[in-house]
Design a protein around this motif. Structure first.
Motif, mmCIF file in Angstrom:
data_model
loop_
_atom_site.group_PDB
_atom_site.id
_atom_site.type_symbol
_atom_site.label_atom_id
_atom_site.label_comp_id
_atom_site.label_asym_id
_atom_site.label_seq_id
_atom_site.Cartn_x
_atom_site.Cartn_y
_atom_site.Cartn_z
ATOM 1 N N TRP A 1 18.066 -15.577 6.405
ATOM 2 C CA TRP A 1 19.188 -16.043 5.608
ATOM 3 C C TRP A 1 20.460 -15.234 5.839
ATOM 4 O O TRP A 1 21.566 -15.756 5.712
ATOM 5 C CB TRP A 1 18.830 -16.071 4.127
ATOM 6 N N GLN A 2 20.307 -13.957 6.240
ATOM 7 C CA GLN A 2 21.495 -13.137 6.457
ATOM 8 C C GLN A 2 22.369 -13.707 7.576
ATOM 9 O O GLN A 2 23.595 -13.596 7.531
ATOM 10 C CB GLN A 2 21.117 -11.692 6.814
ATOM 11 N N ARG A 3 21.746 -14.338 8.568
ATOM 12 C CA ARG A 3 22.494 -14.931 9.670
ATOM 13 C C ARG A 3 23.318 -16.127 9.215
ATOM 14 O O ARG A 3 24.307 -16.481 9.853
ATOM 15 C CB ARG A 3 21.549 -15.386 10.781
ATOM 16 N N MET A 4 22.912 -16.758 8.128
ATOM 17 C CA MET A 4 23.619 -17.929 7.600
ATOM 18 C C MET A 4 24.827 -17.555 6.741
ATOM 19 O O MET A 4 25.709 -18.386 6.517
ATOM 20 C CB MET A 4 22.672 -18.791 6.749
ATOM 21 N N MET A 5 24.875 -16.334 6.267
ATOM 22 C CA MET A 5 25.921 -15.945 5.317
ATOM 23 C C MET A 5 27.346 -16.187 5.824
ATOM 24 O O MET A 5 28.159 -16.750 5.085
ATOM 25 C CB MET A 5 25.742 -14.482 4.889
ATOM 26 N N PRO A 6 27.698 -15.815 7.057
ATOM 27 C CA PRO A 6 29.075 -16.100 7.495
ATOM 28 C C PRO A 6 29.389 -17.599 7.513
ATOM 29 O O PRO A 6 30.507 -18.004 7.175
ATOM 30 C CB PRO A 6 29.132 -15.517 8.917
ATOM 31 N N LYS A 7 28.409 -18.418 7.862
ATOM 32 C CA LYS A 7 28.624 -19.866 7.882
ATOM 33 C C LYS A 7 28.784 -20.407 6.465
ATOM 34 O O LYS A 7 29.617 -21.281 6.222
ATOM 35 C CB LYS A 7 27.473 -20.573 8.593
ATOM 36 N N VAL A 8 27.988 -19.899 5.534
ATOM 37 C CA VAL A 8 28.085 -20.337 4.141
ATOM 38 C C VAL A 8 29.448 -19.947 3.567
ATOM 39 O O VAL A 8 30.129 -20.759 2.939
ATOM 40 C CB VAL A 8 26.939 -19.751 3.287
ATOM 41 N N ARG A 9 29.862 -18.719 3.824
ATOM 42 C CA ARG A 9 31.168 -18.261 3.329
ATOM 43 C C ARG A 9 32.306 -19.068 3.952
ATOM 44 O O ARG A 9 33.263 -19.430 3.278
ATOM 45 C CB ARG A 9 31.353 -16.772 3.602
ATOM 46 N N LYS B 1 35.503 -13.803 -7.798
ATOM 47 C CA LYS B 1 35.085 -12.407 -7.720
ATOM 48 C C LYS B 1 35.325 -11.833 -9.107
ATOM 49 O O LYS B 1 36.442 -11.940 -9.630
ATOM 50 C CB LYS B 1 35.897 -11.671 -6.659
ATOM 51 N N LYS B 2 34.300 -11.305 -9.706
ATOM 52 C CA LYS B 2 34.362 -10.793 -11.079
ATOM 53 C C LYS B 2 34.856 -11.870 -12.039
ATOM 54 O O LYS B 2 35.631 -11.615 -12.962
ATOM 55 C CB LYS B 2 35.233 -9.551 -11.155
ATOM 56 N N ALA C 1 42.812 -13.880 1.447
ATOM 57 C CA ALA C 1 42.564 -12.438 1.433
ATOM 58 C C ALA C 1 41.502 -12.084 0.402
ATOM 59 O O ALA C 1 41.821 -11.735 -0.724
ATOM 60 C CB ALA C 1 43.857 -11.701 1.121
ATOM 61 N N PHE C 2 40.251 -12.184 0.792
ATOM 62 C CA PHE C 2 39.185 -11.739 -0.099
ATOM 63 C C PHE C 2 38.059 -11.153 0.735
ATOM 64 O O PHE C 2 37.897 -11.482 1.907
ATOM 65 C CB PHE C 2 38.664 -12.872 -0.993
ATOM 66 N N LYS C 3 37.307 -10.261 0.129
ATOM 67 C CA LYS C 3 36.139 -9.696 0.780
ATOM 68 C C LYS C 3 35.197 -9.206 -0.301
ATOM 69 O O LYS C 3 35.545 -9.168 -1.471
ATOM 70 C CB LYS C 3 36.529 -8.556 1.727
ATOM 71 N N GLY C 4 33.996 -8.870 0.103
ATOM 72 C CA GLY C 4 33.031 -8.340 -0.838
ATOM 73 C C GLY C 4 32.183 -9.419 -1.488
ATOM 74 O O GLY C 4 32.040 -10.520 -0.972
ATOM 75 N N VAL C 5 31.624 -9.063 -2.627
ATOM 76 C CA VAL C 5 30.702 -9.929 -3.353
ATOM 77 C C VAL C 5 31.475 -11.062 -4.018
ATOM 78 O O VAL C 5 32.438 -10.822 -4.743
ATOM 79 C CB VAL C 5 29.921 -9.121 -4.411
ATOM 80 N N ILE C 6 31.050 -12.287 -3.750
ATOM 81 C CA ILE C 6 31.710 -13.464 -4.317
ATOM 82 C C ILE C 6 30.669 -14.382 -4.946
ATOM 83 O O ILE C 6 29.474 -14.229 -4.720
ATOM 84 C CB ILE C 6 32.519 -14.246 -3.257
ATOM 85 N N ARG C 7 31.161 -15.340 -5.706
ATOM 86 C CA ARG C 7 30.317 -16.392 -6.268
ATOM 87 C C ARG C 7 31.039 -17.715 -6.055
ATOM 88 O O ARG C 7 32.253 -17.752 -5.839
ATOM 89 C CB ARG C 7 30.048 -16.140 -7.751
ATOM 90 N N LEU C 8 30.273 -18.802 -6.139
ATOM 91 C CA LEU C 8 30.810 -20.134 -5.918
ATOM 92 C C LEU C 8 30.612 -20.972 -7.175
ATOM 93 O O LEU C 8 29.542 -20.931 -7.785
ATOM 94 C CB LEU C 8 30.091 -20.810 -4.749
ATOM 95 N N ARG C 9 31.640 -21.743 -7.538
ATOM 96 C CA ARG C 9 31.513 -22.653 -8.674
ATOM 97 C C ARG C 9 32.405 -23.860 -8.439
ATOM 98 O O ARG C 9 33.288 -23.857 -7.582
ATOM 99 C CB ARG C 9 31.841 -21.973 -9.993
ATOM 100 N N LEU C 10 32.176 -24.884 -9.246
ATOM 101 C CA LEU C 10 33.019 -26.073 -9.176
ATOM 102 C C LEU C 10 34.384 -25.734 -9.761
ATOM 103 O O LEU C 10 34.480 -24.968 -10.721
ATOM 104 C CB LEU C 10 32.373 -27.229 -9.931
ATOM 105 N N PRO C 11 35.447 -26.298 -9.208
ATOM 106 C CA PRO C 11 36.789 -25.964 -9.694
ATOM 107 C C PRO C 11 37.145 -26.706 -10.974
ATOM 108 O O PRO C 11 36.617 -27.769 -11.261
ATOM 109 C CB PRO C 11 37.690 -26.412 -8.547
#
Length: 108
Positions: A40-48, A64-65, A73-83
């Motif tokens: 799954w780690q290999r998929m992370m750049p594609k998912v992001r 983020k938070k 301009a973002f990096k680090g831990v993120i989450r995804l949600r509906l807008p």
């Protein structure tokens, strides 16, 4: 044909927030693990990358938070949600205007 990453993102979001009104979010790693459990780690750049494209289209919000991030301009831990409706409108307003086609697309 739809993108399997995009499909997985929206399936995960609809599972936790069926009506899209609760503002619940998922980790990108959840999507990557659903698509490739062993690597799954290999998929992370594609998912992001897919999430970033969806955010620019106003279909997804990257946080983020708990706060929406700047898609440029973002990096680090993120989450995804509906807008929210406001976030969708802002994303669509920020899109560059389509180029005017001077000669109706003829490439002669």
């Amino acid at each position: 044909m739809s993108d399997p990453i995009e499909t997985a993102i929206f399936e995960k979001l609809s599972a936790i927030d069926p009506k899209g009104t609760n503002g619940k979010s998922i980790e990108p790693a959840e999507v990557a693990k659903a698509l490739q459990p062993e690597q799954w780690q290999r998929m992370m750049p594609k998912v992001r990358g897919t999430a970033l494209g969806l955010m620019r289209q106003g279909k997804l919000t990257i946080t983020k938070k708990g706060k929406p991030v700047d898609p440029n301009a973002f990096k680090g831990v993120i989450r995804l949600r509906l807008p929210t409706a406001d976030e969708t409108a802002a994303a669509l307003a920020a899109r560059p205007a389509p180029l005017a086609d001077e000669d109706d697309g003829d490439f002669a």
